[in-house]
Structures are given as structure tokens and as C-alpha cells.
Design an enzyme around this catalytic site. Structure first.
Site, mmCIF file in Angstrom:
data_model
loop_
_atom_site.group_PDB
_atom_site.id
_atom_site.type_symbol
_atom_site.label_atom_id
_atom_site.label_comp_id
_atom_site.label_asym_id
_atom_site.label_seq_id
_atom_site.Cartn_x
_atom_site.Cartn_y
_atom_site.Cartn_z
ATOM 1 N N GLY A 14 -12.381 61.597 -45.717
ATOM 2 C CA GLY A 14 -12.638 62.568 -44.666
ATOM 3 C C GLY A 14 -11.957 62.181 -43.365
ATOM 4 N N LEU A 42 -22.930 60.946 -53.509
ATOM 5 C CA LEU A 42 -24.025 61.570 -52.770
ATOM 6 C C LEU A 42 -24.773 62.618 -53.576
ATOM 7 C CD1 LEU A 42 -22.481 61.923 -49.197
ATOM 8 C CD2 LEU A 42 -23.940 60.110 -50.112
ATOM 9 N N TYR A 130 -23.232 77.012 -46.057
ATOM 10 C CA TYR A 130 -22.836 75.712 -45.504
ATOM 11 C C TYR A 130 -23.666 75.375 -44.264
ATOM 12 C CZ TYR A 130 -20.126 72.458 -42.644
ATOM 13 O OH TYR A 130 -19.756 71.423 -41.846
#
Length: 306
Positions: A14, A42, A130
Site C-alpha cells: 500500500g 487480515l 466501502y
């Protein structure tokens, strides 16, 4: 505090993770340990405590997220697993280890209907899956431990990975005109600047138990712009630096329909973090040149890591 600080950050590739790793490589007082798949998944939280504990961090940075905004509309289970359930477990582990956690969130927790920049006291009202998953992540982190900082940021760009700056420069390599939305406004934020600020927040948390240093804060680049404004600025910079250039055609959001709704106003009021942590990010126009310069120098990487 001059002693070495060990930061565990979730994710490997990221923008914020890579910016933090870059900081760790250049500073004698900082060790950054990125944890990602397959070592840390995760979506499979039962291993989080073991893996994080083995790294012996002083601070946990919860940076990894499910960020495919449009795809999340048809993939809510995975979005919630990564953006809500995993941060909850990370925060629980932070409490067990008696260390602070810094969790990155987003402007997308707001609906964008406010006419002025959003403050931390404004009511969250996400308009897409999201945003809802990130808001849920904020709630789970805050519930799991008091020793937390939630940083809402926006419109992140960097020399790394998939982001607006790299996409525009890549598209300008093969097109003479680009259509870019002009009626969404926010605060463009350099991941490089953000990483520096995150480290400063971490140091503050380790140095003091003061409750005012904890909680939810907005942290984004100074100055606002539309996506079209950013495109015009970065393409002008690219042209001056010998990179590709294209004309920007300003369009409305309605002209570019997407699966997920976007807030028209993503501006964040960052006065709170300036007051309590002494942090103000540079103006986006000052920071974007460094990113454009690096992208231009490595144009051959654009297709590889887009």
C-alpha cells in the site's frame, strides 16, 4: 524520545505502508515492520495476535484496507472482514500488549452533502459499502481500546502503486485528452507526508498518556481541489519535467457513472490534529511535485504496478 521505535504496519504494498518503510530505511530511530500476506492475512484474524506479538512492536499502524470502492458494492463480506473485523482484532491485540494503535480511515465515512469541510464532530453517513465498512472499523477500534488514534485522510497519492497521479500520467502517455471529474472536491494528500505525520503521532502517543492525544482526527493535505484541478496541475508539472502531457476535459460526476456513489465534498477540517499533535501537512501543490518527479523518473514502472 531518541530511542528506537518499532512500528508494525499492516500491509506490504500500500501507498502508506511503502512510504513508512521508506522512512524506516532513512531514520536511525525507527524500525518499520510491514506485515502482509501470507504471513498476516487480515481475512483470517485468528493468526493476528501471534504474528503481531512476535514482532514486538511499540506501536501498531492499521493501514491495510479493502480499497476497491466500486467492487466493494458486490463484495461486502470481504470489505467488512478487512475494514472492520481485522482492525477490531488489531485493536484488541494492542490492548493486550498495552501499546497504542493508529488506524487509518477515510473521508468516505461522510456523505459529502455538507457545504464546508467536515470536522471530527460531524455525523458519519457513508453512501457506499466501502465507506460503511470503514466507519464500522472506526467503531470497532474505538470500542476495543482507549489507547487509539483514528486518522481520517483523503485522496492519497504517492510514487507507489495504484493512485490518481500515476493513473493520469500513465494515461497521458497514450492519449492527448483526458476526461476528469470537476464536481468532487477534496484535499489531495501525499502518502509521503502522511507517513511522516503518522510517525510524529506515534511518538506523541508513546511520550504521553494525555487523553487529548487520542481519539479521532482528520489528517489531509492543506488546500482543496477538484479531481480536474489536480489533473491539470500534475500534467503541467509532468510537461515541465519532460513527461507526458494531455489536455483535461472537465466533466460532471453524472457523465462518469460508477458502481459506488462518491461524496461530492470530501474536504476535511484538520485543525484538531494541529492543536493537539502540532501537525499540519504541506499544501498539496507543494507536495505533488515531488511525487510527479519520481513517477516521471520511473515511467517504465507504470504498467508493471498500475
Amino acid at each position: 524520545m531518541n530511542q528506537m521505535m518499532r512500528i508494525v504496519v499492516t500491509g506490504l504494498n500500500g501507498q502508506v505502508v511503502r512510504s513508512l518503510v521508506e522512512q524506516g530505511q532513512s531514520r536511525a530511530d525507527l524500525e518499520v515492520i510491514p506485515l502482509g500476506r501470507p504471513q498476516l492475512d487480515l481475512e483470517d484474524p485468528k493468526f493476528i495476535e501471534r504474528v503481531v506479538t512476535a514482532a514486538a512492536p511499540d506501536v501498531i499502524i492499521s493501514a491495510a484496507a479493502y480499497t476497491a470502492v466500486d467492487h466493494a458494492e458486490t463484495d461486502p463480506v470481504r470489505a467488512n472482514a478487512v475494514n472492520a473485523a481485522a482492525p477490531q482484532e488489531l485493536a484488541r491485540v494492542a490492548k493486550v500488549l498495552d501499546i497504542p494503535i493508529i488506524h487509518l480511515s477515510t473521508d468516505y465515512v461522510f456523505d459529502g452533502t455538507k457545504s464546508t469541510p467536515y470536522t471530527e464532530g460531524d455525523t458519519a453517513c457513508p453512501v457506499n459499502v466501502y465507506g460503511k465498512s470503514k466507519w464500522e472499523g472506526e467503531l470497532t477500534v474505538a470500542t476495543a481500546t482507549d489507547n487509539h488514534v483514528i486518522l481520517r485522510t483523503a485522496w492519497i497519492y504517492s510514487p507507489f502503486g495504484r493512485n490518481f497521479v500515476r493513473t493520469i500520467i500513465r494515461n497521458a502517455q497514450s492519449r492527448t485528452e483526458l476526461s476528469v471529474v470537476m464536481d468532487q472536491v477534496g484535499n489531495p494528500t501525499s502518502a509521503l507526508d502522511l507517513a511522516t505525520a503518522i510517525i510524529a503521532v506515534a511518538k506523541n502517543l508513546l511520550a504521553s498518556d494525555e487523553q487529548a492525544l487520542r481519539g479521532t482526527f482528520h489528517l489531509a493535505g492543506t488546500g482543496d481541489a477538484s479531481w480536474a484541478d489536480v489533473a491539470e496541475e500534475l500534467l503541467a508539472l509532468s510537461q515541465r519535467l519532460g513527461g507526458p502531457f494531455a489536455k483535461v476535459n472537465r466533466i460532471l460526476t453524472a457523465d462518469y457513472p460508477t458502481a459506488a456513489a462518491r461524496p461530492s465534498n470530501s474536504r476535511l477540517d484538520c485543525n484538531k490534529i494541529a492543536r493537539h499533535h502540532g501537525i499540519t501537512l504541506p499544501h498539496w501543490k507543494n507536495s505533488i511535485e515531488a511525487t510527479v518527479r519520481r513517477v516521471i523518473q520511473h515511467q517504465t514502472d507504470l504498467e508493471v504496478t498500475k
